[in-house]
Scaffold this active site. Structure first.
Site, PDB file in Angstrom:
ATOM      1  N   HIS A  55       0.834  -1.215   0.000  1.00 36.62           N
ATOM      2  CA  HIS A  55       0.000   0.000   0.000  1.00 36.62           C
ATOM      3  C   HIS A  55       0.866   1.262   0.000  1.00 36.62           C
ATOM      4  CE1 HIS A  55      -3.976   1.828   1.717  1.00 36.62           C
ATOM      5  NE2 HIS A  55      -3.318   2.724   1.009  1.00 36.62           N
ATOM      6  N   ASP A 147      -8.859   2.818  -3.308  1.00 33.62           N
ATOM      7  CA  ASP A 147      -8.354   3.351  -2.040  1.00 33.62           C
ATOM      8  C   ASP A 147      -8.400   4.877  -1.981  1.00 33.62           C
ATOM      9  OD1 ASP A 147      -7.101   3.037   0.567  1.00 33.62           O
ATOM     10  OD2 ASP A 147      -5.453   4.106  -0.358  1.00 33.62           O
ATOM     11  N   ASP A 300       0.981   2.573   3.696  1.00 34.92           N
ATOM     12  CA  ASP A 300       0.089   3.651   3.261  1.00 34.92           C
ATOM     13  C   ASP A 300       0.902   4.948   3.080  1.00 34.92           C
ATOM     14  OD1 ASP A 300      -2.101   5.073   2.437  1.00 34.92           O
ATOM     15  OD2 ASP A 300      -3.156   5.018   4.366  1.00 34.92           O
TER      16      ASP A 300
HETATM   17 ZN   LIG Z   1      -7.251   3.909   2.207  1.00 30.95          ZN
END
Ligand SMILES: [Zn+2]
Length: 425
Positions: A55, A147, A300
């Site tokens: 991610h 996302d 992330d």
């Molecule tokens: Zn997200």
């Protein structure tokens, strides 16, 4: 070349011990006490399969002021990663083959790290029409995600899961029931009331994850849950795995190291989506990683340029950097905190994410014939994060000034140094 003297930690084979590793023509050719070719001394270091990040946001195309494929993958190499999976929320959105091809080409040209693009679930991340999933799958895309934007319609999500199952691909939904997060600025709780900021309740994540687990179970399809942030979500996934749902899940370092108390500073560097939670949630995320309910640590990594990020809290975009601090945060917080062993930490940062995304050639094994995608780190070295010397184009890390344990020394991609002696190769 033979890498000598390192403690080899390879979850794929269960190996954990000092042994030499010989590399030739991009692959591991021997593991043992041999010394063939040039000798590279790794005494005192841990040698592990290169890290894999499920991610990241590389921002290119469209937001090259925040990050590019070249700078983001350079940050990845510096962080010990040999494979990263960029999300589809670029401009234009990665919802068709053209953007996938562009990102792959930019990554190949940069040469720092392998890149496995995540395709969008829906056109333009709008949540209605499915994206060109088939054309992207034909280019090797194994995971689809909007996302940043939740797929609100259960009907669309169900169809996406069913379609992805055609290639046994994975669907990853940004877990946020947006009718519960209108205007939300931080974790909902006493503190949000006190600070006068609209709350982002745990239920907004849990309602969406519960729905998606039911749909994935019903369709026999593969679901991946991104950035798990609440105790309730960990419990939902634990139960789903026990009943055989095909689900994998990740947690971000900031969700096992920071709590919502940080928001008292009103420093937007702490603003992230989903938000930093309370102590009980952080504890549950740690337990989820320890018992394997959460498969992977994923960063992330979300770069933003200062003129965007350094605004008043309510106007600043959510997101923080992650690639260059993930390994050290895992060692400092989870290994030193007796949550994970070194082997489990490597598994969560490399072997398990590679398996969760069907990424062959990464995550080990470190064995003859396997591609030499490796990281060597000094587990003892303490260092202080300096945002000014990061390889990312952006500077939005909440860990600036924090002293961490464990530093990447070398990263090798198919036997070639991408990061060497603490510098980009
Ligand atoms: Zn997200």
């Amino acid at each position: 070349m033979t890498l000598t003297g390192a403690r080899v930690v390879d979850p794929a084979t269960g190996r954990d011990g000092v042994v030499n590793v010989t590399v030739a023509d991009g692959v591991v050719t021997a593991v043992g006490d041999q010394v063939e070719g040039r000798r590279v001394d790794l005494d005192g270091l841990v040698l592990a399969p290169g890290l894999v990040d499920l991610h990241v946001h590389l921002r290119e195309p469209g937001r090259e002021d925040a990050e590019t494929v070249a700078t983001g993958t350079a940050a990845a190499a510096a962080g010990g990663f040999t494979a990263v999976c960029p999300m589809a929320n670029t401009e234009p959105v990665c919802d068709h083959a053209g953007v996938v091809e562009q990102v792959l080409r930019l990554a190949r040209d940069a040469g720092h790290c392998d890149v496995f693009p995540t395709g969008a679930i829906t056109r333009g991340l709008r949540g209605d029409e499915l994206a060109e999933m088939g054309a992207m799958a034909a280019l090797g895309v194994r995971c689809f995600s909007d996302d940043g934007m939740p797929v609100r319609s259960a009907q669309v999500m169900r169809r996406a899961l069913e379609y992805a199952r055609t290639w046994d691909a994975i669907v990853c939904n940004h877990a946020e029931e947006s009718t519960l997060t209108d205007g939300a600025q931080m974790n909902e709780g006493e503190l949000s009331t006190l600070l006068g900021l609209a709350g982002w309740p745990a239920e907004a994540e849990e309602v969406m994850v519960a729905r998606d687990l039911v749909l994935a179970h019903g369709r026999g399809a593969r679901l991946h849950v991104p950035h798990v942030s609440t105790a309730g979500t960990v419990e939902l996934i634990r139960t789903a795995k026990a009943r055989g749902t095909r689900v994998t899940a990740e947690a971000a370092p900031h969700h096992f190291t920071l709590v919502d108390e940080a928001v008292r500073s009103y420093d937007p560097v702490y603003k992230v989506n989903p938000p930093l939670r309370g102590k009980a949630d952080v504890e549950a995320v740690r337990e989820g990683l320890a018992d394997g309910t959460l498969d992977a640590i994923a960063t992330d990594h979300a770069p933003h340029p200062p003129e965007q990020k350094e605004q008043e809290w309510v106007h600043a975009p959510p997101g923080m950097l992650g690639l260059e601090t993930a390994l050290a945060l895992t060692l400092t917080e989870l290994v030193d905190g007796d949550v994970l062993t070194v082997g489990q930490a490597v598994a969560a940062l490399s072997t398990k994410p590679a398996r969760a995304r069907d990424i062959d050639g990464h995550g080990g094994p470190i064995a003859p014939g396997a591609p030499a995608n490796l990281v060597a780190f000094d587990p003892a070295q303490r260092w202080t994060v300096d945002a000014q010397v990061l390889h990312s184009r952006s500077r939005n890390t909440p860990y600036a000034g924090t002293t961490l344990r464990g530093r990447v020394v070398h990263t090798l991609l198919r036997g070639r140094f991408t990061y060497r002696d603490g510098a980009l190769a």
